[in-house]
Scaffold this motif. Structure first.
Motif, PDB file in Angstrom:
ATOM      1  N   GLU A 186       0.838  -1.203   0.000  1.00  0.00           N
ATOM      2  CA  GLU A 186       0.000   0.000   0.000  1.00  0.00           C
ATOM      3  C   GLU A 186       0.870   1.248   0.000  1.00  0.00           C
ATOM      4  OE1 GLU A 186      -3.537   0.362   2.278  1.00  0.00           O
ATOM      5  OE2 GLU A 186      -3.664  -1.812   2.671  1.00  0.00           O
ATOM      6  N   LEU A 187       0.577   2.145  -0.935  1.00  0.00           N
ATOM      7  CA  LEU A 187       1.275   3.423  -1.051  1.00  0.00           C
ATOM      8  C   LEU A 187       0.298   4.531  -0.685  1.00  0.00           C
ATOM      9  CD1 LEU A 187       3.078   2.744  -4.464  1.00  0.00           C
ATOM     10  CD2 LEU A 187       3.962   2.365  -2.144  1.00  0.00           C
ATOM     11  N   ASP A 188       0.542   5.212   0.403  1.00  0.00           N
ATOM     12  CA  ASP A 188      -0.360   6.234   0.937  1.00  0.00           C
ATOM     13  C   ASP A 188      -0.138   7.543   0.186  1.00  0.00           C
ATOM     14  OD1 ASP A 188      -1.857   8.037   2.379  1.00  0.00           O
ATOM     15  OD2 ASP A 188      -1.170   7.315   4.341  1.00  0.00           O
ATOM     16  N   MET A 189      -1.132   7.952  -0.597  1.00  0.00           N
ATOM     17  CA  MET A 189      -0.970   9.144  -1.419  1.00  0.00           C
ATOM     18  C   MET A 189      -1.129  10.435  -0.619  1.00  0.00           C
ATOM     19  SD  MET A 189       0.023   7.821  -4.094  1.00  0.00           S
ATOM     20  CE  MET A 189       0.289   9.425  -4.850  1.00  0.00           C
ATOM     21  N   ARG A 190      -1.369  10.341   0.668  1.00  0.00           N
ATOM     22  CA  ARG A 190      -1.335  11.540   1.515  1.00  0.00           C
ATOM     23  C   ARG A 190       0.112  11.985   1.736  1.00  0.00           C
ATOM     24  NH1 ARG A 190      -4.612   9.427   6.631  1.00  0.00           N
ATOM     25  NH2 ARG A 190      -3.230   7.663   6.136  1.00  0.00           N
ATOM     26  N   THR A 191       1.057  11.049   1.629  1.00  0.00           N
ATOM     27  CA  THR A 191       2.448  11.361   1.941  1.00  0.00           C
ATOM     28  C   THR A 191       3.384  11.221   0.745  1.00  0.00           C
ATOM     29  OG1 THR A 191       2.850   9.077   2.642  1.00  0.00           O
ATOM     30  CG2 THR A 191       2.119  10.629   4.330  1.00  0.00           C
ATOM     31  N   LEU A 192       2.913  10.628  -0.341  1.00  0.00           N
ATOM     32  CA  LEU A 192       3.769  10.394  -1.504  1.00  0.00           C
ATOM     33  C   LEU A 192       3.360  11.274  -2.679  1.00  0.00           C
ATOM     34  CD1 LEU A 192       4.068   6.493  -1.569  1.00  0.00           C
ATOM     35  CD2 LEU A 192       5.859   8.128  -0.952  1.00  0.00           C
ATOM     36  N   ALA A 193       4.326  11.917  -3.297  1.00  0.00           N
ATOM     37  CA  ALA A 193       4.081  12.592  -4.576  1.00  0.00           C
ATOM     38  C   ALA A 193       4.075  11.531  -5.676  1.00  0.00           C
ATOM     39  CB  ALA A 193       5.175  13.617  -4.845  1.00  0.00           C
ATOM     40  N   PRO A 194       3.428  11.827  -6.812  1.00  0.00           N
ATOM     41  CA  PRO A 194       3.408  10.841  -7.901  1.00  0.00           C
ATOM     42  C   PRO A 194       4.800  10.355  -8.304  1.00  0.00           C
ATOM     43  CG  PRO A 194       1.806  12.556  -8.339  1.00  0.00           C
ATOM     44  CD  PRO A 194       2.566  12.983  -7.124  1.00  0.00           C
ATOM     45  N   GLU A 195       5.786  11.246  -8.295  1.00  0.00           N
ATOM     46  CA  GLU A 195       7.141  10.840  -8.670  1.00  0.00           C
ATOM     47  C   GLU A 195       7.720   9.855  -7.644  1.00  0.00           C
ATOM     48  OE1 GLU A 195       6.073  13.920  -8.292  1.00  0.00           O
ATOM     49  OE2 GLU A 195       5.947  14.619 -10.390  1.00  0.00           O
ATOM     50  N   ALA A 196       7.390  10.051  -6.379  1.00  0.00           N
ATOM     51  CA  ALA A 196       7.888   9.148  -5.337  1.00  0.00           C
ATOM     52  C   ALA A 196       7.258   7.762  -5.462  1.00  0.00           C
ATOM     53  CB  ALA A 196       7.611   9.739  -3.957  1.00  0.00           C
ATOM     54  N   VAL A 197       6.044   7.711  -5.993  1.00  0.00           N
ATOM     55  CA  VAL A 197       5.398   6.417  -6.239  1.00  0.00           C
ATOM     56  C   VAL A 197       6.281   5.559  -7.143  1.00  0.00           C
ATOM     57  CG1 VAL A 197       3.436   5.280  -7.375  1.00  0.00           C
ATOM     58  CG2 VAL A 197       3.045   7.232  -5.853  1.00  0.00           C
ATOM     59  N   CYS A 198       6.862   6.175  -8.159  1.00  0.00           N
ATOM     60  CA  CYS A 198       7.709   5.439  -9.101  1.00  0.00           C
ATOM     61  C   CYS A 198       8.890   4.794  -8.383  1.00  0.00           C
ATOM     62  CB  CYS A 198       8.197   6.365 -10.206  1.00  0.00           C
ATOM     63  SG  CYS A 198       6.874   7.054 -11.229  1.00  0.00           S
ATOM     64  N   ASP A 199       9.529   5.536  -7.488  1.00  0.00           N
ATOM     65  CA  ASP A 199      10.664   4.985  -6.741  1.00  0.00           C
ATOM     66  C   ASP A 199      10.236   3.797  -5.888  1.00  0.00           C
ATOM     67  OD1 ASP A 199      12.356   6.922  -7.805  1.00  0.00           O
ATOM     68  OD2 ASP A 199      11.998   8.312  -6.147  1.00  0.00           O
ATOM     69  N   GLU A 200       9.071   3.905  -5.256  1.00  0.00           N
ATOM     70  CA  GLU A 200       8.569   2.801  -4.425  1.00  0.00           C
ATOM     71  C   GLU A 200       8.314   1.556  -5.277  1.00  0.00           C
ATOM     72  OE1 GLU A 200       8.019   2.519  -1.143  1.00  0.00           O
ATOM     73  OE2 GLU A 200       8.782   4.521  -0.692  1.00  0.00           O
ATOM     74  N   LEU A 201       7.759   1.748  -6.465  1.00  0.00           N
ATOM     75  CA  LEU A 201       7.479   0.616  -7.340  1.00  0.00           C
ATOM     76  C   LEU A 201       8.767  -0.092  -7.749  1.00  0.00           C
ATOM     77  CD1 LEU A 201       4.775   2.251  -9.656  1.00  0.00           C
ATOM     78  CD2 LEU A 201       4.385   0.650  -7.770  1.00  0.00           C
ATOM     79  N   VAL A 202       9.777   0.688  -8.058  1.00  0.00           N
ATOM     80  CA  VAL A 202      11.069   0.104  -8.438  1.00  0.00           C
ATOM     81  C   VAL A 202      11.700  -0.617  -7.257  1.00  0.00           C
ATOM     82  CG1 VAL A 202      13.407   0.631  -9.198  1.00  0.00           C
ATOM     83  CG2 VAL A 202      11.465   1.780 -10.275  1.00  0.00           C
ATOM     84  N   ASP A 203      11.705   0.024  -6.086  1.00  0.00           N
ATOM     85  CA  ASP A 203      12.347  -0.549  -4.903  1.00  0.00           C
ATOM     86  C   ASP A 203      11.716  -1.882  -4.500  1.00  0.00           C
ATOM     87  OD1 ASP A 203      14.040   1.597  -4.809  1.00  0.00           O
ATOM     88  OD2 ASP A 203      12.966   2.643  -3.190  1.00  0.00           O
ATOM     89  N   HIS A 204      10.401  -1.991  -4.680  1.00  0.00           N
ATOM     90  CA  HIS A 204       9.700  -3.199  -4.243  1.00  0.00           C
ATOM     91  C   HIS A 204       9.456  -4.192  -5.390  1.00  0.00           C
ATOM     92  CE1 HIS A 204       8.808  -0.520  -0.813  1.00  0.00           C
ATOM     93  NE2 HIS A 204       8.724  -1.645  -0.128  1.00  0.00           N
ATOM     94  N   ARG A 205       9.996  -3.872  -6.566  1.00  0.00           N
ATOM     95  CA  ARG A 205       9.901  -4.745  -7.739  1.00  0.00           C
ATOM     96  C   ARG A 205       8.452  -5.143  -8.042  1.00  0.00           C
ATOM     97  NH1 ARG A 205      12.155  -9.461  -6.818  1.00  0.00           N
ATOM     98  NH2 ARG A 205      12.464  -9.184  -4.580  1.00  0.00           N
ATOM     99  N   ALA A 206       7.539  -4.175  -7.892  1.00  0.00           N
ATOM    100  CA  ALA A 206       6.130  -4.422  -8.209  1.00  0.00           C
ATOM    101  C   ALA A 206       5.954  -4.596  -9.717  1.00  0.00           C
ATOM    102  CB  ALA A 206       5.272  -3.262  -7.718  1.00  0.00           C
ATOM    103  N   THR A 207       5.068  -5.500 -10.087  1.00  0.00           N
ATOM    104  CA  THR A 207       4.766  -5.686 -11.514  1.00  0.00           C
ATOM    105  C   THR A 207       3.436  -5.055 -11.908  1.00  0.00           C
ATOM    106  OG1 THR A 207       3.630  -7.809 -11.197  1.00  0.00           O
ATOM    107  CG2 THR A 207       6.037  -7.856 -11.513  1.00  0.00           C
TER     108      THR A 207
END
Length: 370
Positions: A186-207
């Motif tokens: 779960e990525l909480d969009m209250r604390t993450l900017a859209p660009e930060a979402v990308c980093d989280e996806l890469v770090d967690h190897r989400a498909t």
């Protein structure tokens, strides 16, 4: 309280008409395009009923109130409509608003047929006054989870915002995927900017990334950011709540908005009634009707059947739904009691997972169906 007067006629005060109260989001922050499609379906069905003699010789009248996605405004509208003598309530798209409408309708003993909202627990306790056409969220979102698994996705991220609806969706996905080898981040969009979402996806190897957020924002900004990040060229973006269904999505995102699977509630082939209704809705909306417009039409079809069976005064029976058997635009409609669902439920409307075709963005591809 704003009033939208439908083309089925002005609000009458002589008692001749049979009044149905329609609750739809027609202003922001409500999903206005969904509200317009829902109202188009409701209003077309009322016209068709009246063109065929009305209900027991009396015209059907739609009294429309704009909920603007505001539960308190919607609850106040229910009280107003009850004072105006409506015999039943119809409509609503947003689950949190439909929940407020259902609670008030149940308290007043006023039948409410929910057209589009999917939250399983529309009421805190089981009620006989409320029924629903749309599939329960647990049913539709499990079908979506099956689609993800069949496409090979096990590491799934969800961008979320605070809402009982989004929280319920995330829980359904997690509970269904976990025993089958899937994980949910779960990525909480209250604390993450859209660009930060990308980093989280890469770090967690989400498909896969699922948009459990509002439309147009932050959904549009998230899609743009992910599409522009070369590290995420292979990731699937999904929107089980149906954000890509409407024209506004395609207008705002263009090519970025294609190939994003979402849920819609249509069969592979419409009934003969559905084909005729589709043509009329397309003319009325000047665009292809969404499944929400068909839900609106089917809502009036069901309520007309109930009124013809129980009389044109406010329905006194606490089980008006149990005897319904009608042909809708998307198949035969009947209601039943379903474990875990507090209202009478059509079990089940057709469910599809579709996306916008990258080669022809105005065309939808069926990816999975149940």
């Amino acid at each position: 309280m704003s009033t939208s007067q439908s083309s089925s006629g002005a609000e009458r005060t002589d008692g001749a008409s049979v009044r149905i109260g329609a609750l739809v989001p027609l202003s922001r922050p409500g999903w206005v395009e969904a509200g317009q499609h829902l109202l188009a379906g409701l209003d077309l069905a009322v016209r068709d009923v009246n063109d065929n003699g009305g209900v027991l010789g009396r015209p059907l009248e739609l009294i429309v109130r704009d909920t603007a996605a505001d539960p308190q405004k919607a609850a106040a509208a229910v009280d107003e409509l009850a004072r105006l003598g409506v015999v039943a309530l119809a409509g609503e798209y947003h689950s949190v608003v439909a929940r407020a409408v259902a609670a008030r309708a149940d308290a007043l003993g006023l039948p409410f047929l929910c057209s589009s909202a999917v939250l399983d627990a529309l009421t805190e306790q089981p009620t006989d006054w409320v029924a629903r056409l749309a599939p329960a969220q647990s049913h539709g979102w499990q079908i979506y989870a099956d689609f993800l698994l069949s496409a090979g996705h096990r590491r799934i991220a969800v961008a979320t915002q605070p809402s009982i609806y989004w929280a319920s969706g995330a829980r359904i996905l997690r509970d269904y995927l976990a025993p089958r080898g899937g994980t949910i981040l779960e990525l909480d969009m209250r604390t993450l900017a859209p660009e930060a979402v990308c980093d989280e996806l890469v770090d967690h190897r989400a498909t896969a990334l699922l948009l459990l957020v509002g439309h147009p924002e932050p959904a549009v900004s998230i899609v743009r950011s992910v599409r522009r990040d070369q590290r995420l060229a292979e990731i699937l973006i999904g929107a089980p709540a149906g954000q890509p269904e409407f024209v506004e999505w395609a207008t705002l995102l263009g090519d970025d908005g294609v190939s994003i699977p979402f849920l819609r509630y249509l069969p592979e082939r419409l009934s003969s009634l559905g084909v005729r209704v589709e043509a009329s809705l397309r003319e009325r909306l000047t665009e292809a009707p969404s499944f929400v417009a068909f839900e609106g039409y089917d809502t009036i079809t069901v309520l007309t059947d109930v009124l013809r069976s129980h009389g044109v005064n406010r329905v006194g029976s606490t089980e008006p739904w149990s005897h319904v058997v009608v042909e809708g635009t998307r198949g035969k409609i009947q209601f039943s009691r379903t474990p875990g669902i507090s209202v009478w439920q059509w079990t089940w409307p057709p469910v599809q997972v579709v996306d916008r075709d990258p080669d022809e963005p105005d065309r939808f591809r069926i990816l999975h169906a149940s």
